[in-house]
Design a protein around this motif. Sequence first.
Motif, PDB file in Angstrom:
ATOM      1  N   ARG A 117      68.330  20.330  20.175  1.00 49.88           N
ATOM      2  CA  ARG A 117      67.298  19.727  21.009  1.00 49.88           C
ATOM      3  C   ARG A 117      66.089  19.201  20.230  1.00 49.88           C
ATOM      4  O   ARG A 117      65.050  18.932  20.805  1.00 49.88           O
ATOM      5  CB  ARG A 117      66.843  20.699  22.108  1.00 49.88           C
ATOM      6  CG  ARG A 117      68.025  21.325  22.834  1.00 49.88           C
ATOM      7  CD  ARG A 117      67.608  22.085  24.055  1.00 49.88           C
ATOM      8  NE  ARG A 117      66.891  23.306  23.792  1.00 49.88           N
ATOM      9  CZ  ARG A 117      67.425  24.426  23.317  1.00 49.88           C
ATOM     10  NH1 ARG A 117      68.710  24.463  23.026  1.00 49.88           N
ATOM     11  NH2 ARG A 117      66.694  25.491  23.132  1.00 49.88           N
ATOM     12  N   ILE A 120      65.088  15.688  21.387  1.00 52.27           N
ATOM     13  CA  ILE A 120      64.422  15.532  22.686  1.00 52.27           C
ATOM     14  C   ILE A 120      62.913  15.387  22.489  1.00 52.27           C
ATOM     15  O   ILE A 120      62.273  14.516  23.069  1.00 52.27           O
ATOM     16  CB  ILE A 120      64.738  16.720  23.617  1.00 52.27           C
ATOM     17  CG1 ILE A 120      66.251  16.837  23.832  1.00 52.27           C
ATOM     18  CG2 ILE A 120      64.015  16.570  24.949  1.00 52.27           C
ATOM     19  CD1 ILE A 120      66.666  18.016  24.687  1.00 52.27           C
ATOM     20  N   GLY A 121      62.382  16.239  21.635  1.00 52.30           N
ATOM     21  CA  GLY A 121      60.944  16.165  21.369  1.00 52.30           C
ATOM     22  C   GLY A 121      60.572  15.016  20.459  1.00 52.30           C
ATOM     23  O   GLY A 121      59.418  14.597  20.415  1.00 52.30           O
ATOM     24  N   GLY A 126      60.899   9.981  25.920  1.00 55.41           N
ATOM     25  CA  GLY A 126      61.426  11.009  26.811  1.00 55.41           C
ATOM     26  C   GLY A 126      62.786  10.646  27.385  1.00 55.41           C
ATOM     27  O   GLY A 126      63.078  10.943  28.536  1.00 55.41           O
ATOM     28  N   ILE A 128      66.024  11.420  25.968  1.00 53.50           N
ATOM     29  CA  ILE A 128      67.162  12.317  25.717  1.00 53.50           C
ATOM     30  C   ILE A 128      66.967  13.652  26.443  1.00 53.50           C
ATOM     31  O   ILE A 128      65.857  14.131  26.603  1.00 53.50           O
ATOM     32  CB  ILE A 128      67.319  12.575  24.213  1.00 53.50           C
ATOM     33  CG1 ILE A 128      67.306  11.254  23.451  1.00 53.50           C
ATOM     34  CG2 ILE A 128      68.592  13.351  23.926  1.00 53.50           C
ATOM     35  CD1 ILE A 128      67.340  11.418  21.956  1.00 53.50           C
TER      36      ILE A 128
ATOM     37  N   ALA B   8      59.701  14.186  26.415  1.00 48.42           N
ATOM     38  CA  ALA B   8      60.223  15.245  27.269  1.00 48.42           C
ATOM     39  C   ALA B   8      60.195  16.577  26.523  1.00 48.42           C
ATOM     40  O   ALA B   8      60.097  16.615  25.309  1.00 48.42           O
ATOM     41  CB  ALA B   8      61.655  14.916  27.683  1.00 48.42           C
ATOM     42  N   SER B   9      60.303  17.671  27.257  1.00 50.80           N
ATOM     43  CA  SER B   9      60.272  18.998  26.649  1.00 50.80           C
ATOM     44  C   SER B   9      61.631  19.338  26.060  1.00 50.80           C
ATOM     45  O   SER B   9      62.657  19.163  26.708  1.00 50.80           O
ATOM     46  CB  SER B   9      59.912  20.033  27.702  1.00 50.80           C
ATOM     47  OG  SER B   9      60.333  21.305  27.262  1.00 50.80           O
ATOM     48  N   PRO B  10      61.678  19.847  24.827  1.00 53.13           N
ATOM     49  CA  PRO B  10      62.975  20.230  24.251  1.00 53.13           C
ATOM     50  C   PRO B  10      63.459  21.604  24.712  1.00 53.13           C
ATOM     51  O   PRO B  10      64.449  22.095  24.192  1.00 53.13           O
ATOM     52  CB  PRO B  10      62.695  20.213  22.749  1.00 53.13           C
ATOM     53  CG  PRO B  10      61.252  20.454  22.619  1.00 53.13           C
ATOM     54  CD  PRO B  10      60.582  19.971  23.871  1.00 53.13           C
ATOM     55  N   THR B 165      54.900  13.779  18.347  1.00 52.81           N
ATOM     56  CA  THR B 165      54.928  14.129  19.751  1.00 52.81           C
ATOM     57  C   THR B 165      54.524  15.576  19.959  1.00 52.81           C
ATOM     58  O   THR B 165      55.364  16.407  20.267  1.00 52.81           O
ATOM     59  CB  THR B 165      56.333  13.915  20.310  1.00 52.81           C
ATOM     60  OG1 THR B 165      57.223  14.710  19.512  1.00 52.81           O
ATOM     61  CG2 THR B 165      56.755  12.487  20.222  1.00 52.81           C
ATOM     62  N   SER B 168      55.891  17.885  22.540  1.00 56.76           N
ATOM     63  CA  SER B 168      57.151  18.610  22.478  1.00 56.76           C
ATOM     64  C   SER B 168      56.923  20.106  22.375  1.00 56.76           C
ATOM     65  O   SER B 168      57.803  20.886  22.648  1.00 56.76           O
ATOM     66  CB  SER B 168      57.969  18.133  21.288  1.00 56.76           C
ATOM     67  OG  SER B 168      57.271  18.407  20.102  1.00 56.76           O
TER      68      SER B 168
END
Lengths: 260, 188
Positions: A117, A120-121, A126, A128, B8-10, B165, B168
């Motif tokens: 993951r 994702i960050g 935003g 994935i 988005a948040s991982p 980011t 995150s």
Amino acid sequence: MTEPMGFFTDTTVCIGCKACEVACKEWNQLPAANGGVRPLSGDSYDNTRHLDGIHWRHVKFIEQFSADRRQGRWLMMSDVCKHCVRAGCLEVCPTGAIIRTEFDTVVIQSDACNGCRDCIGACPFGVIDINPVSGTAQKCTLCYDRMKVGLEPACAKACPTKSINFGTIVDLKKMAQARLGQLQHAGESRAYLYGTDEGMLGGLNSFYLLVDKPEVYGLPPDPQLPSRNLKSSAVWSTLGAVIVTLTSLISFRNRGRGDV
Amino acid sequence: MSSTFFTASPHWRWLILAYFFLGGLAAGSYFLTTLLDLFGKGRDRRLVHLGYLIAFPLVCVCGLVLTVDLGRPERFWHMLVQSETLRPMLKVYSPMSTGAWALLLFGGCAFLSFVAVLAERRRLGWPLLRQLGPPAFVGRLVTVIGALLGFYVAGYFSASMWRATPGSSSPSRIARSGRTRPFSGSPS
């Protein structure tokens, strides 16, 4: 490598039908969430809300109304992976699962991804998220499998208003410029192209025609690569190491000397 | 609005928090123990032993926690070996990639020091193993390399989080707050 391919999404003709969302889910066999019962958002006609591991296309509804509801404006935008020429996800991926294809698109190989993951960050858009069925990070592949056999991506094929256009980047940029000129000639002076500038992550292979600031569409005005902060992180960590070393050496020495 | 609020948040949750804590303990313990081992006095021996004995089990727990946290734990080795070609997998510009290697190598050093302590305390009946700890040359090399790797292990994840980011590292609530919200603002 063949010619770079991508999307040009003209948001001014999008009607929010979500045919692209459906076509994408169908072609890519993406599972339904919550057993097919989608919880209603309650404050919007859009119930998908955001891109994630099982929604690789998402039609954003930007519903703006004045307090008395007399004035209103709807903006529709079919959001998708931007297939950045310099991609943050590809940069950080520690397994090598994320690759750049011969079409200059960015694809996550699901059989190599181990679901850490990090990407994702790292994605400034935003895009994935984890697909709960595969346990791996997933996003739009620009229908790599369809492109391989000369077909256009499912979303572009399904779009009834030609809001989603697929083709070579060179052709798409020409098309976008022509459309921009047409709109400006007709008096829509706010129209501009988002992502065609190479200053933005080397250029986005999925770029947009917008009529308001990027933030209004939930897009970053100035997306950055994760490596931007590597140097400062390294400097601060090293500084921390030096401080810890000195402090402990001094305290060890004093410990020997004081001896109480 | 800053570009940091569009990501988005991982979903790095409590397992990762546990890793921060335990990894920090392991790395910090090893780092300080190395300094004490190299520059301390003879009466510090017991403390030195304790430090090395703590570090290795903690690194093992760290590796376990990180593996369990993966979406596909059985593929943890994909970060070290390319799954298709079986070539080594390393990206020097990816903190997560270098961090995986650092954790592996730090674990190796911690293991050698662990063994050296056991040998010194005669729990292992093979005196040659004492060469793995200072004052032997090999032992010094192991601890110094291990200490540096330990610090990298403690530091790299902050680089993963503190990047373009910072969103995150925040809870998803904050990370998602910048996404398109309906009924926000008046028509312009």
